[in-house]
Motif scaffolding. Structure first.
Motif, PDB file in Angstrom:
ATOM      1  N   PHE C  14       0.820  -1.206   0.000  1.00  0.00           N
ATOM      2  CA  PHE C  14       0.000   0.000   0.000  1.00  0.00           C
ATOM      3  C   PHE C  14       0.855   1.257   0.000  1.00  0.00           C
ATOM      4  CE2 PHE C  14      -3.526  -2.779   0.910  1.00  0.00           C
ATOM      5  CZ  PHE C  14      -4.528  -2.170   0.183  1.00  0.00           C
ATOM      6  N   PHE C  16       3.635   1.519  -1.599  1.00  0.00           N
ATOM      7  CA  PHE C  16       3.982   1.662  -3.013  1.00  0.00           C
ATOM      8  C   PHE C  16       2.788   2.204  -3.799  1.00  0.00           C
ATOM      9  CE2 PHE C  16       3.187  -0.628  -7.046  1.00  0.00           C
ATOM     10  CZ  PHE C  16       4.137  -0.002  -7.841  1.00  0.00           C
ATOM     11  N   LEU C  17       1.631   1.599  -3.528  1.00  0.00           N
ATOM     12  CA  LEU C  17       0.438   1.909  -4.305  1.00  0.00           C
ATOM     13  C   LEU C  17       0.036   3.370  -4.142  1.00  0.00           C
ATOM     14  CD1 LEU C  17      -1.689   0.453  -6.052  1.00  0.00           C
ATOM     15  CD2 LEU C  17      -3.054   0.174  -4.006  1.00  0.00           C
ATOM     16  N   THR C  18       0.057   3.855  -2.922  1.00  0.00           N
ATOM     17  CA  THR C  18      -0.480   5.192  -2.680  1.00  0.00           C
ATOM     18  C   THR C  18       0.609   6.256  -2.786  1.00  0.00           C
ATOM     19  OG1 THR C  18      -0.124   4.897  -0.329  1.00  0.00           O
ATOM     20  CG2 THR C  18      -2.302   4.353  -1.160  1.00  0.00           C
ATOM     21  N   PHE C  19       1.845   5.816  -3.082  1.00  0.00           N
ATOM     22  CA  PHE C  19       2.961   6.759  -3.096  1.00  0.00           C
ATOM     23  C   PHE C  19       2.711   8.016  -3.936  1.00  0.00           C
ATOM     24  CE2 PHE C  19       6.979   8.056  -5.100  1.00  0.00           C
ATOM     25  CZ  PHE C  19       7.581   8.629  -3.987  1.00  0.00           C
ATOM     26  N   PRO C  20       2.421   7.876  -5.236  1.00  0.00           N
ATOM     27  CA  PRO C  20       2.294   9.119  -6.001  1.00  0.00           C
ATOM     28  C   PRO C  20       1.150   9.998  -5.518  1.00  0.00           C
ATOM     29  CG  PRO C  20       1.989   7.191  -7.417  1.00  0.00           C
ATOM     30  CD  PRO C  20       2.254   6.679  -6.060  1.00  0.00           C
ATOM     31  N   ILE C  21      -0.017   9.389  -5.303  1.00  0.00           N
ATOM     32  CA  ILE C  21      -1.197  10.202  -4.980  1.00  0.00           C
ATOM     33  C   ILE C  21      -1.086  10.809  -3.584  1.00  0.00           C
ATOM     34  CG2 ILE C  21      -3.715  10.166  -4.740  1.00  0.00           C
ATOM     35  CD1 ILE C  21      -3.054   9.647  -7.553  1.00  0.00           C
ATOM     36  N   MET C  22      -0.603  10.029  -2.641  1.00  0.00           N
ATOM     37  CA  MET C  22      -0.566  10.514  -1.262  1.00  0.00           C
ATOM     38  C   MET C  22       0.626  11.423  -0.985  1.00  0.00           C
ATOM     39  SD  MET C  22      -3.154   9.391   0.525  1.00  0.00           S
ATOM     40  CE  MET C  22      -2.735   9.376   2.256  1.00  0.00           C
ATOM     41  N   ILE C  24       3.096  12.876  -3.392  1.00  0.00           N
ATOM     42  CA  ILE C  24       3.531  13.942  -4.299  1.00  0.00           C
ATOM     43  C   ILE C  24       2.355  14.815  -4.706  1.00  0.00           C
ATOM     44  CG2 ILE C  24       4.828  14.435  -6.389  1.00  0.00           C
ATOM     45  CD1 ILE C  24       5.630  11.444  -6.338  1.00  0.00           C
ATOM     46  N   LYS C  25       2.589  16.071  -4.750  1.00  0.00           N
ATOM     47  CA  LYS C  25       1.594  16.987  -5.283  1.00  0.00           C
ATOM     48  C   LYS C  25       2.358  17.947  -6.193  1.00  0.00           C
ATOM     49  CE  LYS C  25      -2.357  19.577  -3.632  1.00  0.00           C
ATOM     50  NZ  LYS C  25      -3.078  19.992  -2.441  1.00  0.00           N
ATOM     51  N   VAL C  26       1.942  18.038  -7.452  1.00  0.00           N
ATOM     52  CA  VAL C  26       2.694  18.889  -8.372  1.00  0.00           C
ATOM     53  C   VAL C  26       1.840  20.068  -8.798  1.00  0.00           C
ATOM     54  CG1 VAL C  26       4.069  17.001  -9.269  1.00  0.00           C
ATOM     55  CG2 VAL C  26       1.940  17.614 -10.404  1.00  0.00           C
ATOM     56  N   VAL C  33       7.106  20.919  -6.993  1.00  0.00           N
ATOM     57  CA  VAL C  33       6.705  19.602  -6.518  1.00  0.00           C
ATOM     58  C   VAL C  33       6.742  19.618  -5.004  1.00  0.00           C
ATOM     59  CG1 VAL C  33       7.202  17.143  -6.531  1.00  0.00           C
ATOM     60  CG2 VAL C  33       7.711  18.513  -8.545  1.00  0.00           C
ATOM     61  N   TRP C  35       6.510  17.375  -1.577  1.00  0.00           N
ATOM     62  CA  TRP C  35       6.631  15.987  -1.092  1.00  0.00           C
ATOM     63  C   TRP C  35       6.069  15.919   0.312  1.00  0.00           C
ATOM     64  CZ3 TRP C  35       8.676  12.393  -4.484  1.00  0.00           C
ATOM     65  CH2 TRP C  35       9.311  12.923  -5.612  1.00  0.00           C
ATOM     66  N   ARG C  36       5.139  15.006   0.529  1.00  0.00           N
ATOM     67  CA  ARG C  36       4.537  14.904   1.858  1.00  0.00           C
ATOM     68  C   ARG C  36       4.869  13.533   2.432  1.00  0.00           C
ATOM     69  NH1 ARG C  36      -1.256  16.099  -0.456  1.00  0.00           N
ATOM     70  NH2 ARG C  36      -0.381  14.593  -1.906  1.00  0.00           N
TER      71      ARG C  36
END
Lengths: 300, 263, 402
Positions: C14, C16-22, C24-26, C33, C35-36
């Motif tokens: 999870f 890995f799965l939620t990494f981009p959405i949770m 990173i915010k661009v 960019v 990073w949270r």
């Protein structure tokens, strides 16, 4: 006449995207008889992943082409991962449940994923960079077809061809067709049905993500809600062509794309979504088997 | 006297496949008629045509209405209309309402014999209350006749197999049919249970004054209870006659035992 | 130990799965960019813990299935016992009723308003329960009938100055007519197709309301809808709120009464049977179409009533109140409560409307939890919070039906 061709190509572009998403619906329905309501959300997640990758690439200063390729590839990988996870959590435990249970679970999943993106990203529309470069050879035609449209149409055509060949000639493709026809029998013949179902979700999700990134680049903005309408429309396309049939999904997508494009172009743009819904309702009422689908007689 | 059910020249095509080919059949009142034949001969298709699940391609199905004694052609009528005329059936692969109680299953069978609708449900007028009470009583009595009374408030899917088969018959009987159609009632039963079923069918026929048309593979059962036997093969009527005639019929023996029986 | 490793795997997956959405915010325009990283930690810990819970529930569920196969009689849960036993349920119901009756005098107008919406959802939930819970028809466009009721009041009042009490029955009737008109073509469809068609219809109605400005005043909606009159007296906002509150209470009671009666009738049994096996139903003489239409029309009627009251309560309506999400909320109330179960639906309506209101911090997660609860209920407790109890009949005695 130019106006006509303009509408023709924008319908074709739109239809290609619908077809890409519709394939996910049609394949999943063909195999586990479930309207995967969360499929539209997978498409939306694909678009968001693509956006994030594109954002990072632009900060790193990568070229447009490599950005495009990276965005598409990573979005497809992530969407597949989401697709498989959704299936594991929300559908697999319900495989022997009454028919409506997985559908309700799918609706819940769809709402969950929408709000997950809303909370983790944003509720607003966010701008999406144009990832498709201007091609010099397009100059003479650019009055009615832009580079994005061309890329979408070509990419869709290639994806369809690859998919068709994959299903027809590979071992897993054959296993998929066997499972679609008779799951129990396939299981008895040694097909690992769980793998086949996962594979179906992977392929369907990847194609949806491809569509998501392309449409994001084409439209220039996305938000957490794009999956809902696109999902219903793609489902319409799948039903229109005959659910369970892969060429049907493509045909349905194109017909829907053109219908929308011409109807908004010649009739009224206010009711763009109404046309799709009306088409959906009419098809389901008058020919639920779709254009290429077969009607099956009920068994007693 | 007119037969309760008369089937004339019945044909049923599925695409290019002819599943039933000019079948003629009659059932008179107080008669037990059996329809036999090898697997895939078209017996269940025949039932489905008669009960309105399929619309036959050709031919006539005439039914003597239970209520007014008129003869009606029922081709293409909806199944529920046909049940209203006095035909009730069971299914080869049991189709109970699995999550409803045994009593409720039979009460559903009373549907054609009761009338109340939205108004009655909301206001519970005297007529509705009476009707409900009657439904419960009658249903319970039917269960008793079929020795199912100990299961009354049990969930139907929890019943043992044989009891489920009997419950299907009970549910069909609740409609007070003039003709009961049984689709392989003895399927999956052991010889003892089959023997009991045999007695049950005869008892039902006597007590309820209902004619019975049954599809069955168990030859002993068929020969013991039926007055008339029809044999179908490849959708065609091969022979008809009394059990004794059928037993001695060359063509039937061939159909069942194969061409090379004597060789 | 095995469970620990398994949960670790799940947590990693999870993360890995939620990494981009949770994480990173661009921002494409600003080229920034964000990073949270903390979110990654939360996801990891959360999924690690939840995977234990998931496995525990899964095991319990599998055991439950086995146990049920072994012992044939169904055990009533604690709640069901209280609800079915007259000795307990009478004082309970009385207490609840008393609480409901004095509520507006003890709490503020604001609280009363929240209670009104909760009760409206009780009415809507019970109405949809007729369609989904009893007859087994998955209607995803239920909100369309709600809209019919609301717009009926708003428009009839605007054009003809019809009062609340005149429109209330008209609204219900109109919704019923809509239900029948929609039902005739679609009810012969298979379950999942029916769901999609009703969804489509719901959206069509909303889109028409949004775009047909001459008829419905478009997205801006209709305002200044009068509150219900009380024998010609002029009421202050507080008084009107209390008045509407009692009105909704009475409406809910009537709904409970009606659904309860329907459920225990010849028609109600036909619905249940239809939900289980349509072919067997037809063979038993049940007119499929007529029975389904009755469910659809009755369900719609209640949505129509609720719509009229909603318009009178908010004094302003626009198409945004009638989106698919609204249908989904009502559906999740029915599903969570237990399909076909009246107390379940009531409890679920209160939980789903009141919890987010009173736990403010939690209110932005409301829809997220709605969605998650729909999935979890289907997976672990498909019968809902308070499962419907099969009715036992008395027989062979003179008192007959209980």
């Amino acid at each position: 006449m130019d106006y006509f061709w303009d509408l023709f190509f924008s319908g074709l572009t739109r239809g290609s995207i619908y077809a890409l998403i519709a394939l996910g619906y049609t394949m999943v329905y063909g195999i586990i008889e479930l309207i995967n309501f969360a499929h539209g959300e997978i498409y939306m997640l694909g678009a968001f992943t693509g956006l994030i990758v594109a954002g990072i690439c632009s900060v790193l200063g990568l070229s447009l082409i490599s950005t495009l390729v990276l965005a598409i590839v990573i979005a497809m990988i992530y969407a597949s991962a989401y697709g498989v996870t959704v299936e594991r959590i929300a559908y697999r435990p319900l495989r022997n449940a009454p028919r409506l249970s997985p559908l309700i679970s799918a609706i819940g999943m769809s709402i969950f994923l929408q709000n997950y993106v809303l909370l983790a990203q944003t509720s607003k529309f966010v701008p999406f960079p144009n990832l498709i470069p201007d091609f010099a050879f397009m100059q003479p035609f650019e009055d009615f077809i832009g580079p994005s449209e061309l890329v979408i149409i070509v990419v869709t055509a290639v994806a369809m061809t690859v998919l068709t060949l994959f299903i027809k000639y590979t071992k897993i493709g054959k296993a998929m067709r066997a499972t679609a026809q008779n799951r129990k029998m396939a299981l008895l013949c040694g097909v690992n049905v769980d793998h086949v179902i996962s594979m179906t979700f992977i392929i369907g999700s990847a194609l949806a993500a491809l569509g998501g990134v392309l449409i994001g680049s084409y439209m220039g903005q996305i938000n957490f809600f794009i999956g809902f309408i696109a999902g219903i429309k793609a489902f319409t396309a799948a039903v229109l062509g005959g659910i369970g049939s892969i060429p049907g999904a493509v045909l349905g997508g194109l017909i829907l794309g053109w219908t929308e494009s011409f109807a908004t172009g010649y009739v009224s743009s206010d009711y763009q979504d109404v046309f799709a819904f009306c088409l959906l309702v009419l098809i389901l009422i008058f020919r639920p088997a779709g254009i290429l689908g077969r009607t099956n007689t009920k068994k007693v | 006297m007119l037969p309760i059910l008369e089937v004339k020249d019945l044909c049923m095509d599925f695409g290019g496949l002819r599943a039933l080919d000019h079948i003629n059949l009659e059932v008179f009142s107080d008669q037990i008629v059996a329809l036999i034949g090898p697997n895939g001969a078209g017996k269940t298709t025949f039932f489905n045509c008669v009960t309105g699940i399929y619309e036959p391609t050709h031919g006539d199905i005439l039914v003597l209405s239970r209520d007014d004694g008129q003869r009606k052609r029922i081709n293409g009528l909806k199944p529920n209309k046909i049940t209203e005329l006095g035909l009730a059936r069971t299914f080869q692969n049991i189709r109970l309402f699995p999550n409803m109680t045994v009593l409720e299953n039979v009460m559903i069978g009373r549907h054609t014999r009761t009338r109340s609708w939205i108004f009655g449900a909301l206001f519970r007028d005297k007529k509705t209350v009476q009707e409900e009470q009657e439904t419960v009583e009658v249903s319970y009595n039917i269960l008793k006749k079929l020795q199912l009374e100990k299961y009354v408030n049990e969930i139907a899917s929890n019943l043992p197999y044989g009891a489920q088969r009997r419950l299907e018959i009970a549910r069909a009987l609740a409609a007070e049919p003039s003709l009961l159609l049984l689709d392989e009632p003895a399927a999956g039963m052991n010889p003892k249970e089959t023997k009991q079923l045999e007695e049950l069918i005869l008892q039902i026929k006597e007590q309820e004054r209902v004619s019975i048309l049954l599809i069955e593979h168990d030859m002993k059962l068929v020969m013991n209870i039926s007055e008339m036997v029809y044999v179908v093969e490849y959708g065609r009527l091969l022979a008809k006659g009394s059990p004794r005639e059928i037993k001695e019929d060359e063509r039937v023996i061939k159909a069942y035992l194969g061409e090379d029986h004597d060789a | 130990m095995k469970g620990f490793i398994r949960s670790l795997q799940v947590a990693l997956w999870f993360m890995f799965l939620t990494f981009p959405i949770m994480v990173i915010k661009v921002d494409i325009v600003e080229k920034t960019v964000q990073w949270r990283w903390m979110n990654l930690v939360y996801v990891g810990i959360g999924s690690f813990v939840l995977s234990f819970v998931w496995r525990f529930l899964m095991e319990k569920k599998n055991k439950g299935i086995k146990a049920r196969e072994e012992s044939r009689d169904e055990k009533l849960s604690f709640i069901q016992k209280i609800l079915t036993e007259p000795r307990y349920n009478r004082p309970l119901f009385l207490g609840l009723l008393l609480f409901v009756l004095v509520f507006p005098w003890m709490f503020s107008t604001y609280q009363t308003n929240i209670m009104i919406s909760a009760l409206l959802y009780v009415v809507l939930g019970l109405g949809l329960n007729i369609v989904v819970g009893l007859a087994g028809l998955l209607d995803l466009g239920y909100v369309a009938f709600y809209a019919v009721g609301a717009y009926a009041y708003a428009l009839l009042n605007y054009h003809f100055h019809l009062g609340f009490w005149t429109v209330l029955p008209i609204g219900g009737l109109l919704a019923a007519i809509f239900g029948i008109l929609l039902g005739i073509p679609v009810l012969r469809l298979r379950g999942d197709y029916l769901a999609i068609v009703t969804l489509g219809f719901g959206e069509i109605i909303r889109l028409v309301l949004e775009n047909w400005d001459e008829f419905s005043f478009g997205p801006s909606g209709i305002s200044n809808i009068p509150r219900p009159g009380f024998f010609g007296l002029h009421l202050t906002v507080e008084q009107a709120t209390i008045y509407i509150y009692y009105l909704v209470v009475i409406m809910s009671l009537i709904t409970i009464f009606v659904v309860n009666r329907l459920q225990n009738s010849r028609l109600g049994r036909a619905w249940l049977a239809l939900r289980e096996d349509e072919i067997a139903c037809e063979a038993m003489g049940i007119d499929r179409m007529k029975t389904k239409l009755a469910a659809f029309a009755l369900g719609a009627t209640w949505a129509g009533f609720a719509g009229v009251i909603f318009a009178a309560k908010t004094t302003f309506i626009n198409p945004a109140s009638f989106t698919f999400m609204e249908s989904a909320i009502i559906l999740s109330i029915v599903v969570l409560g237990g399909m076909g179960s009246i107390p379940g639906v009531i409890l679920a309506a209160f939980l789903m409307i009141l919890l987010p209101e009173y736990l403010r911090a939690f209110s932005q997660y409301r829809m997220l939890l709605f969605g998650a609860s729909m999935v979890l209920v289907m997976v672990f407790r498909p019968q809902g919070l308070i499962p419907n109890v099969r009715r036992k009949y008395l027989y062979g005695q003179k008192q007959g039906v209980r």
